[in-house]
Design a protein around this motif. Structure first.
Motif, PDB file in Angstrom:
ATOM      1  N   ILE A  55       9.718 -11.368  11.698  1.00 27.61           N
ATOM      2  CA  ILE A  55      10.832 -11.185  10.777  1.00 27.61           C
ATOM      3  C   ILE A  55      10.292 -11.256   9.362  1.00 27.61           C
ATOM      4  O   ILE A  55       9.403 -12.070   9.065  1.00 27.61           O
ATOM      5  CB  ILE A  55      11.943 -12.233  11.015  1.00 27.61           C
ATOM      6  CG1 ILE A  55      13.169 -11.925  10.158  1.00 27.61           C
ATOM      7  CG2 ILE A  55      11.429 -13.648  10.776  1.00 27.61           C
ATOM      8  CD1 ILE A  55      14.389 -12.744  10.552  1.00 27.61           C
ATOM      9  N   GLY A  56      10.773 -10.385   8.505  1.00 32.95           N
ATOM     10  CA  GLY A  56      10.290 -10.367   7.124  1.00 32.95           C
ATOM     11  C   GLY A  56      11.360  -9.917   6.155  1.00 32.95           C
ATOM     12  O   GLY A  56      12.284  -9.183   6.518  1.00 32.95           O
ATOM     13  N   HIS A  57      11.215 -10.367   4.913  1.00 28.31           N
ATOM     14  CA  HIS A  57      12.113  -9.976   3.821  1.00 28.31           C
ATOM     15  C   HIS A  57      11.239  -9.556   2.640  1.00 28.31           C
ATOM     16  O   HIS A  57      10.375 -10.325   2.198  1.00 28.31           O
ATOM     17  CB  HIS A  57      13.021 -11.132   3.416  1.00 28.31           C
ATOM     18  CG  HIS A  57      13.779 -11.747   4.562  1.00 28.31           C
ATOM     19  ND1 HIS A  57      13.245 -12.769   5.331  1.00 28.31           N
ATOM     20  CD2 HIS A  57      15.003 -11.471   5.078  1.00 28.31           C
ATOM     21  CE1 HIS A  57      14.120 -13.112   6.269  1.00 28.31           C
ATOM     22  NE2 HIS A  57      15.187 -12.333   6.145  1.00 28.31           N
ATOM     23  N   TYR A  58      11.468  -8.334   2.143  1.00 26.68           N
ATOM     24  CA  TYR A  58      10.586  -7.748   1.136  1.00 26.68           C
ATOM     25  C   TYR A  58      11.431  -7.253  -0.046  1.00 26.68           C
ATOM     26  O   TYR A  58      12.370  -6.474   0.150  1.00 26.68           O
ATOM     27  CB  TYR A  58       9.790  -6.589   1.736  1.00 26.68           C
ATOM     28  CG  TYR A  58       9.150  -6.946   3.062  1.00 26.68           C
ATOM     29  CD1 TYR A  58       7.897  -7.557   3.117  1.00 26.68           C
ATOM     30  CD2 TYR A  58       9.809  -6.705   4.257  1.00 26.68           C
ATOM     31  CE1 TYR A  58       7.321  -7.902   4.332  1.00 26.68           C
ATOM     32  CE2 TYR A  58       9.251  -7.047   5.472  1.00 26.68           C
ATOM     33  CZ  TYR A  58       8.005  -7.649   5.507  1.00 26.68           C
ATOM     34  OH  TYR A  58       7.443  -8.002   6.709  1.00 26.68           O
ATOM     35  N   GLN A  59      11.093  -7.721  -1.230  1.00 23.05           N
ATOM     36  CA  GLN A  59      11.867  -7.376  -2.422  1.00 23.05           C
ATOM     37  C   GLN A  59      10.940  -6.862  -3.518  1.00 23.05           C
ATOM     38  O   GLN A  59       9.869  -7.453  -3.760  1.00 23.05           O
ATOM     39  CB  GLN A  59      12.648  -8.582  -2.954  1.00 23.05           C
ATOM     40  CG  GLN A  59      13.668  -9.154  -2.000  1.00 23.05           C
ATOM     41  CD  GLN A  59      13.103 -10.107  -0.958  1.00 23.05           C
ATOM     42  OE1 GLN A  59      13.629 -10.232   0.134  1.00 23.05           O
ATOM     43  NE2 GLN A  59      12.036 -10.803  -1.282  1.00 23.05           N
ATOM     44  N   TRP A  96       7.970  -9.654  -4.188  1.00 21.92           N
ATOM     45  CA  TRP A  96       7.812 -10.900  -3.461  1.00 21.92           C
ATOM     46  C   TRP A  96       8.352 -10.716  -2.037  1.00 21.92           C
ATOM     47  O   TRP A  96       9.270  -9.937  -1.804  1.00 21.92           O
ATOM     48  CB  TRP A  96       8.512 -12.060  -4.177  1.00 21.92           C
ATOM     49  CG  TRP A  96      10.019 -12.046  -4.152  1.00 21.92           C
ATOM     50  CD1 TRP A  96      10.846 -12.796  -3.380  1.00 21.92           C
ATOM     51  CD2 TRP A  96      10.890 -11.236  -4.977  1.00 21.92           C
ATOM     52  NE1 TRP A  96      12.162 -12.518  -3.652  1.00 21.92           N
ATOM     53  CE2 TRP A  96      12.220 -11.568  -4.630  1.00 21.92           C
ATOM     54  CE3 TRP A  96      10.677 -10.271  -5.969  1.00 21.92           C
ATOM     55  CZ2 TRP A  96      13.326 -10.970  -5.228  1.00 21.92           C
ATOM     56  CZ3 TRP A  96      11.767  -9.667  -6.572  1.00 21.92           C
ATOM     57  CH2 TRP A  96      13.081 -10.021  -6.212  1.00 21.92           C
ATOM     58  N   TRP A  97       7.711 -11.409  -1.111  1.00 17.52           N
ATOM     59  CA  TRP A  97       8.165 -11.308   0.261  1.00 17.52           C
ATOM     60  C   TRP A  97       7.756 -12.521   1.085  1.00 17.52           C
ATOM     61  O   TRP A  97       6.863 -13.279   0.702  1.00 17.52           O
ATOM     62  CB  TRP A  97       7.689 -10.016   0.929  1.00 17.52           C
ATOM     63  CG  TRP A  97       6.224  -9.690   0.891  1.00 17.52           C
ATOM     64  CD1 TRP A  97       5.591  -8.878   0.008  1.00 17.52           C
ATOM     65  CD2 TRP A  97       5.197 -10.145   1.799  1.00 17.52           C
ATOM     66  NE1 TRP A  97       4.251  -8.781   0.294  1.00 17.52           N
ATOM     67  CE2 TRP A  97       3.982  -9.535   1.397  1.00 17.52           C
ATOM     68  CE3 TRP A  97       5.190 -10.973   2.907  1.00 17.52           C
ATOM     69  CZ2 TRP A  97       2.780  -9.761   2.056  1.00 17.52           C
ATOM     70  CZ3 TRP A  97       3.997 -11.191   3.581  1.00 17.52           C
ATOM     71  CH2 TRP A  97       2.812 -10.584   3.149  1.00 17.52           C
ATOM     72  N   ASP A  98       8.438 -12.682   2.200  1.00 24.62           N
ATOM     73  CA  ASP A  98       8.086 -13.705   3.186  1.00 24.62           C
ATOM     74  C   ASP A  98       8.075 -13.052   4.553  1.00 24.62           C
ATOM     75  O   ASP A  98       8.792 -12.078   4.809  1.00 24.62           O
ATOM     76  CB  ASP A  98       9.080 -14.865   3.152  1.00 24.62           C
ATOM     77  CG  ASP A  98      10.495 -14.432   3.526  1.00 24.62           C
ATOM     78  OD1 ASP A  98      10.833 -14.460   4.726  1.00 24.62           O
ATOM     79  OD2 ASP A  98      11.265 -14.054   2.610  1.00 24.62           O
TER      80      ASP A  98
END
Length: 888
Positions: A357-361, A384-386
């Protein structure tokens, strides 16, 4: 062979337009007006017709992407010559991008995302996406995608030794309007996307675009454990994605604009997985047992990390091949292989899914200002991302190796100033700029649990313990500074000379403090680990408690001896710098036909390998590429039929190649009963507690020859035929190294001199598209129908098969896609489409990073004459779907 092929292609490129020159003259040279679409690119940081840029380029707009079913960056491999893109071994969300033989590293372990830079960078709206993680999102609301081939030594110069992919999303329009589009298909596929332009004033415009997509995995997971009732039915290669593009543009006058962009993406993947294709039995005896016993659960049972018991496949391998009736033998590996063969190619039995799972901005601001003949552009961006996930296994019915990768707070900053101008009555067009990039990942690692099935059950005995390698506290920070300038001088009205230079300075810093926790443990087992510290505190993993643990530093000194725990943290600093250049000469043979020669140099920054445990293999030197390309771009006509012929041939001289080598790490390894693991013992498969580390070394040289062709024909009104492809001959010319202390050589050959890069030599694409407009009796347009057939074929992946079983060789394959679109149905703004991909339902495989099919167990991967289960990641099966859209 390669040189002859290039000569034939270039001779043909010149001969065909020469033969048709008279007919080109008859059309006035205006073949674009005759139906060939003009393609605008920004490869030289200014808008130009692709046909006048002296390098090989493949470009697409959103209509092209829809017609060819290109939904992600990965799909570009099926339509762009010399491009090969595939997900990494374990991670569905991470792509390895290869252009003209220049490859990324397989980031399968997730232990570090910052160590090595890509060789073919991706830029989104001018923003450098420095890491391969998170590149699997959807391509939607696109203005253009450009694939630049060969080193981009000047204007897109950072780490672009193979080429670069540039894609831009649509900017806000000055009138209200938009679209909405829905899609339904096989395997639970559902997708909705849309966009809207909203003028806020005469000078301020806003655009919002979004996409939500869901895809149930196409690899059926049949895993179950009858003894415990545990099941995993999560299909592999599924995903759920949501993304939004938001932009605001202010244009107070014709000379000034500010464009603000935000790209927000969230993605959850069910994970990559493997299908068992069969097995090979090996030959001879290993460790006193038949070679077939190398396959886990075949001759001896064990307990895995979930506490599941696997009984041996054979009742007694010493007395015959009678199968074991014990229910616990259900998940012995050979039993699983037999079931998968009955279930079909798109099936697996994987204990735990490799989900992520990832979140990318990404946010950016672009300011454009024109001063007479000078255009100034300043781009600044923050990303930024996690990301987190698991890499449990390659479709195996047991759990003995767990990666847990966690990158909670990656961030990058970019700033670039570009100035374009003209001089000497527009005879010189010049570009100059400054580039800055910084990225930081303060927690750039993960957790790796390893247990060997040969240990039978985890216990406080050397060789029978679980090892946890903890790199979660490692960190990296990279910075890059560059200045560049390039100019094109029109020597005559038909001849132009382009020259440019870029100077790059890179700084890298890493804090490496990887720890080993070994459990269950006792004071006695701890005494056998150099500088180990015994801790009686119990450890609980997967609900199972183990008594005692040994804490040790996983890093060694240069002699290969583990460092004391208190001195484990190690700061590593490195800097690299290099000038790169571009020089080209192009000439118009006549209107519509350009020939060119280009030479460029490329530079991929050196690296700090934070997964290495020995300082001797921590820092890798930069790569250097010198490239020579010649080609022709011609638009002409034969018998009144418009033709576009683009051909190119190239040679790359490749030095200091950052090569990923899997070496056996024997710092804590022993032979049965104690004693050091020597090369001879390892070759005889007699060592315990051996792990395979991905070590980066610099191979000396390689040569790459290649050719590309892209031919478009318009034989009839509405009918377009495109034939494109590439040939690649990439080989190591000098590949040799010695293992550093703490490592051994893999069994079999390690000198790859003279062997090919593990890539397909041939890739071809054929596309036929027919568009027609239907009218009613009164002649009023009703709708347009577009029918497209696209066929992709590639030869087998080349590989050095020494040390591997012949069955691990890959095969060639071809994939056919069909699509029909009805546009402006009944004269309205409705669109309707039907598509089918992989029409023949061809079972095609992704090979391993070294070009062969995988074999399990992975610890014996590449060891000659041993046994193994043959595996690969299946490409998608036949899929059908429909689309419905509305424009307003």
């Amino acid at each position: 062979m390669s040189n002859r092929l290039l000569l034939v292609l270039l001779t043909t490129a010149l001969a065909v337009p020469l033969a048709a020159r008279a007919q080109t003259a008859d059309t006035g040279g205006d073949t674009q007006a005759a139906g060939l679409e003009k393609v605008v690119v920004t490869a030289r940081k200014r808008q130009e017709d692709e046909q006048v840029v002296p390098i090989s380029i493949t470009a697409y707009n959103q209509a092209d992407l829809d017609r060819l079913n290109i939904k992600t960056i990965e799909d570009l491999r099926y339509s762009s010559p010399s491009v090969y893109i595939a997900p990494t071994t374990f991670r569905q969300d991470t792509l390895n991008v290869t252009i003209r033989g220049q490859r990324d590293f397989d980031s399968s372990s997730g232990q570090s995302v910052m160590s090595f830079d890509p060789s073919s960078p991706i830029y989104m709206d001018g923003v450098y996406l420095a890491r391969p993680v998170g590149l699997s999102g959807g391509l939607f609301d696109i203005d253009s995608v450009q694939v630049l081939k060969g080193p981009q030594g000047t204007l897109v110069g950072r780490n672009s030794t193979g080429g670069a992919i540039l894609y831009t999303t649509r900017e806000p329009g000055d009138t209200y309007g938009g679209y909405v589009r829905a899609e339904l298909g096989d395997y639970g596929h559902a997708q909705v996307q849309g966009a809207v332009d909203i003028p806020l004033s005469d000078t301020l415009f806003f655009r919002a675009a979004g996409q939500i997509s869901d895809q149930r995995g196409y690899i059926t997971n049949l895993y179950q454990d009858p003894a415990t009732g545990y099941r995993n039915t999560q299909p592999g290669m599924g995903s759920n994605k949501i993304a939004g593009n938001f932009s605001l543009k202010w244009v107070p006058d014709d000379s000034f604009s500010i464009l603000l962009r935000a790209n927000l993406v969230a993605e959850h993947d069910t994970g990559s997985t493997y299908h068992d294709l069969g097995y090979f039995p090996g030959s001879g005896v290993r460790n006193g047992k038949p070679a077939i016993c190398n396959i886990p659960g075949t001759c001896t049972g064990f307990t895995d990390l979930l506490g599941h018991q696997i009984a041996p496949y054979y009742t007694n391998y010493l007395t015959g091949t009678a199968l074991n009736p014990d229910p616990a033998a259900y998940n012995s590996l050979l039993a699983s292989v037999a079931r998968e063969q009955k279930a079909g190619f798109w099936s697996t039995e994987q204990t735990v899914s490799n989900a992520d799972i990832g979140h990318y901005q990404t946010v950016s601001a672009t300011i454009n200002k024109r001063f007479d003949d000078i255009d100034v552009k300043w781009l600044t961006a923050y990303r930024w991302w996690d990301n987190r996930g698991t890499s449990i296994g390659r479709g195996l019915p047991y759990d003995t190796a767990d990666y847990e990768y966690i990158v909670p707070d990656y961030k990058s900053v970019q700033s670039e100033l570009t100035v374009n101008g003209n001089a000497f009555d527009n005879k010189v067009q010049w570009t100059a700029g400054l580039f800055y990039f910084m990225e930081d990942s303060p927690h750039d690692g993960g957790l790796f649990y390893l247990y060997l099935p040969s240990a039978v059950t985890p216990q406080a005995v050397s060789g029978k313990q679980i090892t946890l390698q903890d790199g979660s506290a490692n960190s990296q920070r990279n910075s890059s500074y560059a200045g560049y300038a390039q100019a094109t001088w029109s020597i005559t009205s038909d001849t132009r000379l382009t020259g440019g230079i870029r100077y790059t300075y890179d700084e890298r810093h890493a804090l490496i403090g990887t720890l080993d926790d070994i459990f269950p443990a006792s004071a006695a087992t701890t005494a056998g680990v150099a500088n180990g510290v015994f801790d009686p505190t119990p450890v609980t993993y997967n609900g199972i408690t183990y008594n005692g643990q040994t804490h040790a530093c996983a890093l060694t000194n240069t002699a290969g001896v583990l460092k004391p725990l208190a001195a484990c943290n190690t700061n590593v600093d490195a800097s690299f710098h290099k000038p790169t250049y571009t020089l080209s000469l192009d000439h118009d043979l006549w209107d519509g036909t350009l020939v060119y020669v280009t030479t460029r140099s490329g530079y991929r920054s050196g690296a700090i390998n934070s997964t290495a445990i020995n300082p001797a293999v921590t820092v890798a030197r930069p790569e250097n590429v010198t490239d020579y390309e010649t080609g022709i771009k011609s638009e002409w006509a034969i018998l009144g039929m418009p033709v576009r012929t683009n051909l190119s041939g190239y040679f790359s001289d490749y030095h200091d190649i950052q090569t990923l080598v899997s070496l056996p790490n024997v710092t804590i390894a022993t032979v049965a009963g104690g004693g050091a693991c020597t090369q001879a013992a390892y070759n005889n498969n007699a060592c315990l507690n051996v792990t395979n580390d991905n070590v980066t070394l610099n191979a000396k040289t390689a040569h790459i020859f290649g050719a590309e062709w892209d031919v478009t024909l318009l034989p009839l009104p509405g009918l377009t035929v495109n034939v494109s492809g590439s040939y690649l001959d990439a080989r190591y010319t000098d590949f040799s190294y010695n293992p550093p202390p703490g490592y051994l050589l893999p069994s079999g050959s390690t000198n790859l001199s003279g062997t090919p890069f593990p890539l397909p030599a041939w890739q071809t694409n054929e596309t036929v598209s027919y568009a027609t407009g239907l009218k009613d009796i009164a002649g009023v347009p009703l709708d347009d129908v577009t029918m497209t057939a696209h066929y992709y074929w590639q030869s087998r992946t080349l590989a050095d098969l020494r040390g591997f079983d012949p069955s691990q060789r890959t095969s060639s394959y071809g994939l056919l896609d069909l699509r029909v679109d009805f546009l402006n149905v009944a004269g309205k703004n409705f669109d309707f489409g039907v598509y089918m991909t992989n029409v023949a339902n061809t079972p095609a495989c992704l090979p391993e990073y070294n070009g062969v099919l995988n074999s399990a167990p992975n610890a014996s991967f590449g060891i000659a004459n041993t046994s193994g289960v043959l595996q690969c990641v299946p490409l998608p099966p036949r899929m059908t779907g429909i689309t419905l859209g509305y424009k307003f």
